[in-house]
Design a protein around this motif. Structure first.
Motif, PDB file in Angstrom:
ATOM      1  N   ASP A 238      40.083  32.504  44.498  1.00 62.31           N
ATOM      2  CA  ASP A 238      38.982  32.143  44.825  1.00 62.31           C
ATOM      3  C   ASP A 238      38.653  31.033  45.805  1.00 62.31           C
ATOM      4  O   ASP A 238      40.089  30.026  45.816  1.00 62.31           O
ATOM      5  CB  ASP A 238      37.835  32.025  43.723  1.00 62.31           C
ATOM      6  CG  ASP A 238      37.836  31.106  42.737  1.00 62.31           C
ATOM      7  OD1 ASP A 238      38.565  30.609  42.984  1.00 62.31           O
ATOM      8  OD2 ASP A 238      37.087  31.157  42.098  1.00 62.31           O
TER       9      ASP A 238
ATOM     10  N   GLU B 105      37.237  36.146  46.110  1.00 55.61           N
ATOM     11  CA  GLU B 105      35.951  35.592  45.504  1.00 55.61           C
ATOM     12  C   GLU B 105      35.631  34.436  46.091  1.00 55.61           C
ATOM     13  O   GLU B 105      36.116  33.297  46.476  1.00 55.61           O
ATOM     14  CB  GLU B 105      35.120  35.907  44.403  1.00 55.61           C
ATOM     15  CG  GLU B 105      35.127  37.487  43.095  1.00 55.61           C
ATOM     16  CD  GLU B 105      34.488  36.913  42.122  1.00 55.61           C
ATOM     17  OE1 GLU B 105      34.214  37.874  41.729  1.00 55.61           O
ATOM     18  OE2 GLU B 105      34.227  35.818  41.953  1.00 55.61           O
TER      19      GLU B 105
ATOM     20  N   ARG C  45      33.708  28.263  37.573  1.00 51.93           N
ATOM     21  CA  ARG C  45      34.570  29.121  38.630  1.00 51.93           C
ATOM     22  C   ARG C  45      35.433  30.043  37.740  1.00 51.93           C
ATOM     23  O   ARG C  45      36.031  30.873  37.191  1.00 51.93           O
ATOM     24  CB  ARG C  45      34.910  29.034  39.599  1.00 51.93           C
ATOM     25  CG  ARG C  45      34.389  28.678  40.718  1.00 51.93           C
ATOM     26  CD  ARG C  45      33.259  29.614  41.037  1.00 51.93           C
ATOM     27  NE  ARG C  45      34.082  30.546  41.457  1.00 51.93           N
ATOM     28  CZ  ARG C  45      33.491  31.658  41.873  1.00 51.93           C
ATOM     29  NH1 ARG C  45      32.443  32.026  41.524  1.00 51.93           N
ATOM     30  NH2 ARG C  45      33.982  33.482  41.933  1.00 51.93           N
TER      31      ARG C  45
ATOM     32  N   ARG D  52      34.614  33.351  35.706  1.00 54.22           N
ATOM     33  CA  ARG D  52      35.538  34.231  36.585  1.00 54.22           C
ATOM     34  C   ARG D  52      36.209  34.675  36.354  1.00 54.22           C
ATOM     35  O   ARG D  52      37.115  36.088  36.708  1.00 54.22           O
ATOM     36  CB  ARG D  52      35.054  34.132  38.413  1.00 54.22           C
ATOM     37  CG  ARG D  52      33.504  34.000  38.538  1.00 54.22           C
ATOM     38  CD  ARG D  52      32.375  35.373  38.670  1.00 54.22           C
ATOM     39  NE  ARG D  52      32.854  35.570  38.918  1.00 54.22           N
ATOM     40  CZ  ARG D  52      32.650  37.391  38.164  1.00 54.22           C
ATOM     41  NH1 ARG D  52      32.115  38.438  37.918  1.00 54.22           N
ATOM     42  NH2 ARG D  52      33.154  38.165  39.750  1.00 54.22           N
TER      43      ARG D  52
END
Length: 335
Positions: free
Chosen positions: A278, A308, A320, A323
């Protein structure tokens, strides 16, 4: 916290006699999930690699209103969002601020430190599942870069990778800072003079705001273009007087760029069972684009990938990890 955080002291043969004289004995923080001490169950293990200018202790830092990455791991397990895992937080701090988690003649053997010393110690000491399918390595910034390094060199150890805003596409993330570093080094009278003044100022008061750019470039040069006999053992990718790019040295940097090495080592990355990448859309180091390039390569190779983007910048993004852990941990082997 529902789990338990232990701090051990690990002696690393890989870091003995490193060029910077940094300690070979390091604190190693290990998170044990709830119920660990009451049974004989074995657990998958997640290794967390910290960012440049941080240390292993950084993972436990808590802001006045936020949660640390360790707290988030504990909360995910407590809520049943992810199965229980052991969390390992190595310390890759160096006198230049970081190692990029690679082996370098100017810094030391930090890839070996993780892959040999830390993994070996953890598997000997704790009830892990000692196989690649049950190991993940995740990190932010330089730590995210380090996760890709581990995927390149050690698919026999790690089958799950997580890179949050990892260094990639060096033309965008490093090159804009090269002339800034050149100006500061030229004004100071060279690499050694700047570094000694930086250390003095840091001890007496604190670093200046523009110091980060310079120490970051010096640390990257130590990682990517070490050269014995040069100040700090590094060869700069630019001429100090004109800031003209030295293409032969810059090309040595590019060999270490994930955008370059992932396509060359796709066989290693195809062995990964899950990869998470990400980056923030407002990342100050332009890392969004390198993340997109890597995602394209890995998708084309058939890797199970979650890529992402999120509306935020480079720092303060420990949230984060909810995730990445939510994607990677359920895919780890548990027997």
């Amino acid at each position: 916290m529902k789990g338990v955080l232990e701090t051990r002291e690990l002696h690393s043969p890989a870091l003995e006699s490193n060029p910077l004289g940094d300690p070979s004995r390091r604190a190693l923080r290990v998170y044990l999930p709830p119920g660990y001490s009451a049974g004989d169950q074995r657990y998958p293990t997640v290794y967390f690699l910290h960012a440049f200018s941080n240390s292993g202790a950084t993972w436990t830092n808590v802001s006045a209103f936020g949660l640390s990455a360790l707290d988030r791991l504990d909360a995910l397990i407590e809520a049943g969002t992810i199965p229980p895992v052991i969390g390992v937080f190595p310390d890759g701090w160096t006198s230049l601020g970081g190692s990029q988690w690679i082996n370098s003649d100017a810094i030391g053997r930090y890839r070996d430190y993780v892959a040999k010393d830390v993994v070996g110690f953890v598997d000997r000491t704790y009830r892990t599942l000692p196989k690649a399918l049950s190991r993940a390595v995740v990190g932010h910034s330089s730590g995210g870069y380090g996760a890709m390094v581990m995927g390149r060199y050690h698919p026999e150890l790690f089958s799950h990778l997580g890179s949050h805003s990892g260094d990639a596409y060096f033309e965008y993330c490093y090159m804009p800072d090269l002339p800034k570093a050149a100006g500061a080094l030229l004004k100071a009278g060279g690499v050694e003079a700047w570094y000694q003044d930086f250390k003095r100022r840091s001890r007496e008061t604190k670093p200046r705001g523009d110091d980060f750019t310079v120490i970051n470039i010096l640390a990257m040069a130590a990682a990517y273009s070490p050269k014995k006999g040069e100040p700090l053992g590094v060869e700069l990718p630019f001429d100090l007087n004109t800031a003209r790019l030295k293409l032969d040295v810059w090309n040595r940097w590019l060999v270490h760029d994930p955008v370059r090495f992932v396509p060359k080592f796709l066989d290693a990355f195809r062995k990964q069972k899950s990869v998470f990448i990400d980056c923030g859309t407002r990342d100050e180091f332009n890392l969004r684009w390198g993340a997109r390039m890597l995602a394209d390569e890995l998708k084309a190779s058939g890797t199970e990938l979650c890529h992402e983007e999120f509306e935020d910048s480079h720092s303060g993004v420990t949230y984060r990890f909810e995730r990445s852990l939510g994607f990677l941990v359920p895919r780890m082997a548990r027997e």
